[in-house]
Scaffold this motif. Sequence first.
Motif, PDB file in Angstrom:
ATOM      1  N   ALA A 283       0.836  -1.206   0.000  1.00 28.50           N
ATOM      2  CA  ALA A 283       0.000   0.000   0.000  1.00 28.50           C
ATOM      3  C   ALA A 283       0.873   1.260   0.000  1.00 28.50           C
ATOM      4  O   ALA A 283       0.583   2.231  -0.709  1.00 28.50           O
ATOM      5  CB  ALA A 283      -0.921  -0.002   1.217  1.00 28.50           C
ATOM      6  N   LEU A 284       1.954   1.223   0.775  1.00 24.80           N
ATOM      7  CA  LEU A 284       2.854   2.383   0.800  1.00 24.80           C
ATOM      8  C   LEU A 284       3.452   2.606  -0.592  1.00 24.80           C
ATOM      9  O   LEU A 284       3.575   3.745  -1.058  1.00 24.80           O
ATOM     10  CB  LEU A 284       3.969   2.177   1.828  1.00 24.80           C
ATOM     11  CG  LEU A 284       3.512   2.073   3.293  1.00 24.80           C
ATOM     12  CD1 LEU A 284       4.676   1.655   4.185  1.00 24.80           C
ATOM     13  CD2 LEU A 284       2.917   3.389   3.781  1.00 24.80           C
TER      14      LEU A 284
ATOM     15  N   GLY B 213       2.010   1.880  -3.348  1.00 20.82           N
ATOM     16  CA  GLY B 213       0.944   2.521  -4.128  1.00 20.82           C
ATOM     17  C   GLY B 213       0.974   4.031  -3.948  1.00 20.82           C
ATOM     18  O   GLY B 213       0.769   4.793  -4.895  1.00 20.82           O
TER      19      GLY B 213
ATOM     20  N   THR C 173      -4.771  -2.465  -2.679  1.00 17.69           N
ATOM     21  CA  THR C 173      -3.832  -1.645  -3.451  1.00 17.69           C
ATOM     22  C   THR C 173      -3.892  -1.991  -4.939  1.00 17.69           C
ATOM     23  O   THR C 173      -3.849  -1.097  -5.785  1.00 17.69           O
ATOM     24  CB  THR C 173      -2.402  -1.820  -2.911  1.00 17.69           C
ATOM     25  OG1 THR C 173      -2.421  -1.600  -1.504  1.00 17.69           O
ATOM     26  CG2 THR C 173      -1.452  -0.841  -3.560  1.00 17.69           C
TER      27      THR C 173
END
Lengths: 359, 464
Positions: A158-159, A161, A193
């Motif tokens: 997610a980071l 992303g 994500t």
Amino acid sequence: MAKAARSKTTDSAPSARDQHDFALHSLQESHEKALRYDASTEQMLDFYEQMLLIRRFEERAGQLYGLGLIGGFCHLYIGQEAVAVGLQSALKEGLDSVITGYRDHGHMLAYGIDPKVIMAELTGRQAGISKGKGGSMHMFSTEHRFYGGHGIVGAQVALGGGLALAHQYREDGGLCLAYFGDGAANQGQVYETFNMASLWKLPIVFVIENNQYAMGTAVSRSSAETEFYRRGTAFRIPGMDVNGMDVLEVRQAAEIAFAHVRGGNGPVLMELGTYRYRGHSMSDPAKYRTREEVQDMREHRDPIEGLKKTLLERGKSEDELKDIDKRIRATVSEAADFAESSPEPDPRELYTDILVESY
Amino acid sequence: MAIELKMPALSPTMEEGTLAKWLKKEGDAIVAGDIIAEIETDKATMEFEAVDEGTLGKILVSEGTEGVKVGTVIATMAGEGEDAAAAAPAPAAAEPPAAAPTSAEPEAPQPAKAEGATARPASTAKAARDPEVPTGTAMKTVTVREALRDAMAEEMRADERVFVMGEEVAQYQGAYKVTQGLLDEFGPKRVIDTPITEYGFAGVGTGAAMGGLKPIVEFMTFNFAMQAIDHIINSAAKTNYMSGGQMRCPIVFRGPNAAASRVGAQHSQNYGPWYASVPGLIVIAPYDAADCKGLLKAAIRSEDPVVFLENELVYGRSFDVPDTDDWVLPIGKARIVREGRDVTIVAYSIAVGMALQAAEELAGEGIEAEVIDLRTLRPLDREAILESLAKTNRLIIAEEGWPTCSIASEVMAICMEEGFDNLDAPVLRVTDEDVPLPYAANLEKAALIDAPRIVAAAKKVCYR
């Protein structure tokens, strides 16, 4: 049998019908047309040196752990070297960003970050890249656009992303390379994500380093779909199934994937079949697999030995390659000495870097 | 028998609305499903649909009327075979009912009464002016909702890196209308609608901050942020430290926090104490519109990750806000919102309104309470608490949240550790009951903190 050992023509390969069912394979088809990167001998020597540096560095880290100089969790990258080296060599340095999980030493070394400051972080010293406050799992180099080094399994996806969103927002033409393992591939946020990345056409390459075991659990015991490159199907993300034990195949696949992403076509999901020779972390006896399995991998699929063979075929001599090994051993020894002898953080560091500003 | 059409409640927290438009005239035939009128709440314009058949009798509230209380009879309707003209109600029925049917709401005072802007006949104490407001500053009255929106819009104009993301923030104009108008001004690149995927978009926002942007991540409520708390704490709060100061994460996580009205246990929790326990985070929980604006601007400008806790019940309340271009408040500073000498009431967020109401009541009984609005929960303004304690020698904390491991517990610890010699009575905490918040109106009311409970605690520490 571990998937990395599988050649494309053995029985364990997906059937033709399976392949047909997987619609998003255009990149894979391009890859199969030209499997290996056409590297110059110079480039190959460079890859060889980088992979060897990671191998020797990790071996030394394992020793320092045994001596009690490195504490906590320490996850070694031995066996997986071709993945980080092959992919990162295709990045635009200073522009593209990289993020990974806790098995991060190799990715940092592949960036050419000084082994001294990495090893000093492992030993928890002031000179470490995180001033000794991060440790093995939490290392960063914003200078190289390397964003960690994250200890929570799957968080980096997610980071990543978000890093890709920042590239898109700034319109700087960069992409994010987000590594995670076959274990993290079962985390829910990975798919959250995938959805956003595909929906917003984010410039991100998702890389699943499938080393066959999520800690001690074999992929077949944890995953309903073990062909991880297909896991983006529901989100319309094209997948690539790449041999992660051959640095030239990895590099060639990277060329195709990165061009696709840079073309504004949204994310690509790459599965890199690989293998870690050591346990999940230093405290893992790895009793969930046979010695024969590991030995077979070392003997027949080792990425460094494989490239060495190619280099010898190209006319490089054993002696030349030995000299490289010697040089690297010296570099690693120097890094280890530095990491052992440099001072621990000043006690005042306990209270620094909590917040950026004063309130 | 004539049917009375009443002003409907169109959201959990709606107390009144504007009768925007009548779509039917007196004498019109109506079938079930017809749209009779348009009603504007503070969040949206809603259609008022007929549920009965008949003829529209008398329209009692003309279109354009503002502040029509929920439950007010707005028109009458004659049923089949009835005389529509005769369907006019007795005159008394036209009066708004004294009590709105939203009695389960916390006893939040109306802003005009609570803010000390009007006379306080029983009190000799003055409402304390915010020392941050320069003398002579022109003020304008805005709602908390507008103040928050203005803060975001001003910072987005000033800094290209600032953007907003969250569920329904763009096209829908915000689930609670806090982001109203931002899409029109800044476009979809900077006002991003996300899927319902809190863990994912909190991570994407955090990563974008690491990558050099300044995201404002809106959670529809902080109850949903529990799905994302890993990124708030593990990714956003700890990275600067773990990287030895290399990797910053300038991000604002904002949205409504704590109990709304009648939405049950899963939608009614105060996360202030949770986030305030985490080193590496800034936690802000303001009450009035001026603080919301000044502190949200400060939060967006900060280089640190900020959790910004709003309160849905306060969104529609109006307050004076300095009418200046650049109203920014310091993070980490409490404010004395009412001066007093007998007892200190420490509060934050919606409980500040209750504390002010309690102080008003106490003044009537000769007890002058000093009310402190903490505004920032981390870092906590210890000096402000201790200075007030040194002055009054008695202190209670009012908190809309659970008592265990609360901000109240923390304030008590500070008083014990650093203010013991100044205490003339034990410190007391006035909080919600230690139960999941129930749905039933009477139980909800019993569970939530209110002004009378604050009054009782203040009297107790004053031995009255």
